[in-house]
Scaffold this active site. Structure first.
Site, PDB file in Angstrom:
ATOM      1  N   GLN A  51       0.926  -1.082  -0.517  1.00  0.00           N
ATOM      2  CA  GLN A  51       0.074   0.031   0.085  1.00  0.00           C
ATOM      3  C   GLN A  51       0.927   1.233   0.263  1.00  0.00           C
ATOM      4  O   GLN A  51       2.361   1.664   1.012  1.00  0.00           O
ATOM      5  CB  GLN A  51      -0.715  -0.043   1.298  1.00  0.00           C
ATOM      6  CG  GLN A  51      -1.384   1.258   1.850  1.00  0.00           C
ATOM      7  CD  GLN A  51      -2.674   2.112   0.790  1.00  0.00           C
ATOM      8  OE1 GLN A  51      -2.412   2.922   0.651  1.00  0.00           O
ATOM      9  NE2 GLN A  51      -3.484   0.895   0.693  1.00  0.00           N
ATOM     10  N   GLY A  92      -9.219   1.538   0.065  1.00  0.00           N
ATOM     11  CA  GLY A  92      -9.824   2.362   0.628  1.00  0.00           C
ATOM     12  C   GLY A  92      -9.297   2.390   1.845  1.00  0.00           C
ATOM     13  O   GLY A  92     -10.085   1.297   3.051  1.00  0.00           O
ATOM     14  N   GLU A  93      -8.367   1.691   2.172  1.00  0.00           N
ATOM     15  CA  GLU A  93      -7.789   0.619   3.160  1.00  0.00           C
ATOM     16  C   GLU A  93      -7.869   2.372   4.290  1.00  0.00           C
ATOM     17  O   GLU A  93      -8.309   1.491   5.741  1.00  0.00           O
ATOM     18  CB  GLU A  93      -5.803   1.192   3.198  1.00  0.00           C
ATOM     19  CG  GLU A  93      -4.882   1.139   4.610  1.00  0.00           C
ATOM     20  CD  GLU A  93      -5.499  -0.644   4.840  1.00  0.00           C
ATOM     21  OE1 GLU A  93      -4.889  -1.196   6.158  1.00  0.00           O
ATOM     22  OE2 GLU A  93      -4.862  -1.321   3.857  1.00  0.00           O
ATOM     23  N   ARG A 130      -6.611  11.729  -3.628  1.00  0.00           N
ATOM     24  CA  ARG A 130      -7.997  12.956  -3.031  1.00  0.00           C
ATOM     25  C   ARG A 130      -6.778  13.020  -2.199  1.00  0.00           C
ATOM     26  O   ARG A 130      -6.939  13.537  -0.780  1.00  0.00           O
ATOM     27  CB  ARG A 130      -8.607  11.270  -1.721  1.00  0.00           C
ATOM     28  CG  ARG A 130      -9.176  10.274  -2.392  1.00  0.00           C
ATOM     29  CD  ARG A 130      -9.552   9.154  -1.731  1.00  0.00           C
ATOM     30  NE  ARG A 130     -10.741   8.392  -2.170  1.00  0.00           N
ATOM     31  CZ  ARG A 130     -11.384   8.119  -2.774  1.00  0.00           C
ATOM     32  NH1 ARG A 130     -10.718   8.078  -3.898  1.00  0.00           N
ATOM     33  NH2 ARG A 130     -12.323   7.899  -3.382  1.00  0.00           N
TER      34      ARG A 130
END
Length: 288
Positions: A51, A92-93, A130
């Site tokens: 990630q 979506g962690e 984001r």
């Protein structure tokens, strides 16, 4: 932010306009053309070890967990099946972690089979779009795309809606000394604050950083300090070269800087013989 390249594909994976309680109506295993949309038990989901995002603000997670407790998860995570009945997070962690904090048992998810490269791209794009990634996290993700998947800077830029020069400058953050990168992460210094320091000697960078933190210097102030440091370094180099030329010619030599890597060299002579010596030293030919 306008999105291009992979960004458009990413939007097709994750709806951006949803009703507040949309996830309440998800049927288990309902097939979708963009993947399978269903509620997945949190204990069946594993985090992605690669990630891009490494730092998660606890205060922000707590606030998201409170929102999830009150309103549910308003946007699905994206998962990749990993065998058996387990899944790995593609995107979506934060929602995954906050859902666990909120005590939920399941989370709405789009389940898709994607390649390893697409998995990393999706995780990177989600965070970049984001504005969630810290600068060094973004730089490491760019490097992974570049090194592991042989992507050019132009290709990376298209994926994340950035110019290739912007990608190049972000990658240069990885050239900073480790101690500087640690301070950057600890004090949440921005890419704009660090860029002026790139290319300076490590000892200078480590002297300037405490001032940035303690005095809360602006980008303009940091640029001024960096320019001064570079100018002093250039002057020191020119001073060394000036002494070499003086010794070689046995004549007065002066070097005057007019900017970074710019300036003039003047050599004084008092006779035609000295001028001949200068010309011979410069051209390798005798003056006639």
């Amino acid at each position: 932010m306008a999105k291009s390249g992979l960004g458009r594909g990413f939007e097709s994976l994750i709806p951006t306009e949803v009703e507040d309680d949309w996830d309440m109506d998800i049927s288990e295993g309902a097939p979708q053309d963009r993947g399978e949309l269903k509620n997945v038990p949190l204990n069946k989901i594993d985090s992605d070890p690669s990630q891009p995002r490494r730092e998660f603000d606890q205060e922000s997670l707590t606030a998201l967990a409170q929102s999830i407790s009150e309103h549910g998860v308003l946007q699905p995570v994206v998962l990749k099946p990993t065998g058996g009945d387990r899944f790995q997070i593609i995107a979506g962690e934060r929602r995954f972690r906050a859902s666990k904090m909120a005590g939920r048992e399941t989370i709405p998810a789009l389940v898709r089979d994607v390649s390893e490269q697409n998995r990393l791209e999706l995780a990177l794009v989600e965070n970049v779009q984001r504005e969630d990634l810290a600068p060094l996290e973004k730089a490491r993700a760019y490097r992974q795309l570049k090194d592991e998947f042989n992507m050019s800077l132009e290709e990376i830029g298209k994926r994340v809606d950035r110019g290739s020069e912007s990608v190049k400058q972000t990658l240069r953050l990885l050239d900073l000394p480790d101690a500087a990168k640690d301070l950057m992460t600890k004090h949440k210094l921005t890419e704009g604050q660090m860029k002026p320091l790139i290319g300076l000697p490590d000892d200078i960078i480590l002297k300037v950083l405490p001032r940035i933190v303690d005095d809360k210097l602006t980008v303009a102030e940091i640029k001024k300090i960096a320019e001064g440091a570079r100018r002093n370094k250039i002057i020191q180099i020119y001073e060394r070269e000036k002494q070499v030329m003086r010794k070689a010619l046995n004549l007065p030599v002066n070097v005057r800087t007019t900017g970074a890597n710019k300036g003039t060299v003047s050599i004084q002579f008092k006779s035609q013989d000295e001028l001949r010596d200068i010309i011979k030293a410069v051209t390798g030919r005798d003056f006639e």
